[in-house]
Design a protein around this motif. Structure first.
Motif: not given
Length: 446
Positions: A359, A364, A382, A385, A389, A402-403, A405-406, A409-410
């Motif tokens: 990443y 990405q 996704s 992702n 997470g 951080q994952f 958090e992604r 937000k996804q």
């Protein structure tokens, strides 16, 4: 359950279930999570829960809301996000190729989960949908999915009896495209059915959930072997198969190794309890052996010793792709529920470290790699992702956060590929919100 009814359950297993609610797990299993205000909505926000550092939720009864613990969201925001995601995937009226829903109703009392991109119905998706519905306390949705699966997918005779055809045509008369089974479907069907009876109690006929689960588990293990077919769970290897057809060779899939489910079958199944208990540890050992020593990636299919398996539909034997997305989510669940193997932290940190580095370098993550990390696809996913997470359930590294958090937000997946990505996204939200929980035998059942 009536412990004096020995027609279908032995006294030993009945006492095991009864004891379950007296021991420490009673905190988790006998007191279900709060009832919802509607059949398909979580209850009001709960206080943040932290994990027990010496035991999993099975023993402590505590389920961690990682989004809250990590300072990513408030309890109210988490509840809203989980509910909104479920509503979109299961109750939206937008069902076209570019739409939002994966659930399609059939009359008033049935419905199916559709793989939009492949234009079919899969046992994987049906069983996933049932697991999500029981976690969301949505019995009406659960029953619709189960009745459809029982009516159109489960074989009534022949060698495949009690197995589920792995995919169907998505329109009446819903004919089977392939009679063979995909064993992860049976695995999730059985676990979801057990949770359903423990949460809601047994109904009548096909809604005697736990009896149906035991039929499936018995068939998984004890189906007679023939010259062309093998039961989908190997007693010799203590591992689940990828396919039962001998002509393709017998091998497994790392993402089918769900040790947390095996632990529960060992306690609740009518038979083969010792086998399931041993299988849980075999799977933990297997995931350690099958992980790439540098990237932590898993092949999609593998031999019983963890060596990547080449197939007719997977020319790159060392490919790590869509099936393999689920491995880290399975490990996160096992760690959260049972905390039985400290090696999971090493495996999670190795894998999430690889994805974090990619990443940083590429901006990405890519969906498909060779196990050594070489990029194979030009696109991301996704669903990948979402599963990444869940790593913060195993390790408290900054990269794992951080994952997570992604994941937060996804957006909920929509469009042509929303089936697989959307279901993995929903599973990840349930896990990280502390709403993917164990439902064990209750006083009412006993």
């Amino acid at each position: 359950m009536n412990i004096f009814n020995t027609n279908s359950k032995t006294l030993v297993n009945a006492l095991r279930a009864l004891t379950f609610c007296v021991l420490p797990l009673g905190l988790a299993a006998c007191a279900n999570s709060p009832n919802s205000t509607t059949p398909h909505s979580l209850d009001a926000p709960k206080l943040s829960k932290t994990t027990n550092t010496t035991s999993g939720a099975f023993y402590s009864g505590r389920y961690r809301n990682a989004f809250v613990d990590l300072g990513i969201a408030t309890p109210e925001q988490v509840t809203q996000k989980v509910n909104d995601t479920y509503q979109q995937l299961f109750y939206s009226d937008s069902r076209g190729e570019g739409g939002k829903a994966v659930f399609f109703p059939v009359g008033e009392d049935m419905g199916f989960i559709k793989d939009i991109g492949s234009n079919d119905i899969r046992s994987e998706g049906m069983s996933y949908g049932m697991m999500i519905a029981v976690q969301m306390d949505d019995q009406a949705m659960f029953n619709k999915l189960w009745k459809f699966s029982k009516t159109y997918m489960q074989h009534e005779d022949g060698w495949h009896k009690d197995y589920f055809a792995w995919h169907l045509k998505p329109h009446a008369p819903f004919t089977k495209i392939d009679n063979n089974a995909a064993p992860d479907g049976e695995l999730y069907f059985a676990m979801a059915l057990m949770f359903a009876e423990h949460r809601w109690g047994a109904g009548e006929g096909i809604f005697q959930y736990k009896d149906e689960a035991n039929v499936i588990l018995n068939a998984m293990v004890n189906k007679p072997e023939t010259d062309s077919q093998a039961p989908m769970f190997s007693r010799k290897q203590k591992q689940i198969l990828f396919v039962t057809e001998k002509k393709t060779g017998l091998y497994t899939d790392p993402s089918y190794h769900v040790a947390a489910f095996y632990e529960l079958f060992a306690r609740w199944a009518e038979q083969d309890n010792q086998l399931w208990a041993e299988a849980a540890q075999v799977s933990r050992d297997y995931l350690y052996k099958a992980s790439h020593p540098e990237t932590g990636l898993y092949s999609e299919y593998a031999t019983f010793d963890g060596t990547p398996q080449k197939t007719s539909f997977n020319a790159i034997s060392h490919k790590s792709g869509y099936d393999a997305f689920r491995v880290i989510g399975n490990m996160a669940m096992d760690h959260h529920w049972f905390n039985a193997d400290p090696r999971l932290q090493e495996l999670a940190e190795r894998m999430i470290g690889f994805y974090a580095d990619e990443y940083t370098r590429k901006g990405q993550n890519y969906a498909v790699h060779e196990m050594d990390g070489e990029i194979v696809s030009a696109w991301g996913s996704s669903g990948q992702n979402a599963m990444n997470g869940t790593a913060a359930m195993i390790t408290d590294s900054q990269e794992a956060k951080q994952f997570t958090e992604r994941l937060w937000k996804q957006a909920t997946p929509s469009g042509k590929w929303r089936y697989y990505d959307g279901l993995l996204h929903m599973f990840a939200l349930l896990q990280m919100s502390g709403e993917y929980q164990i439902y064990g035998p209750t006083a009412a059942n006993n």
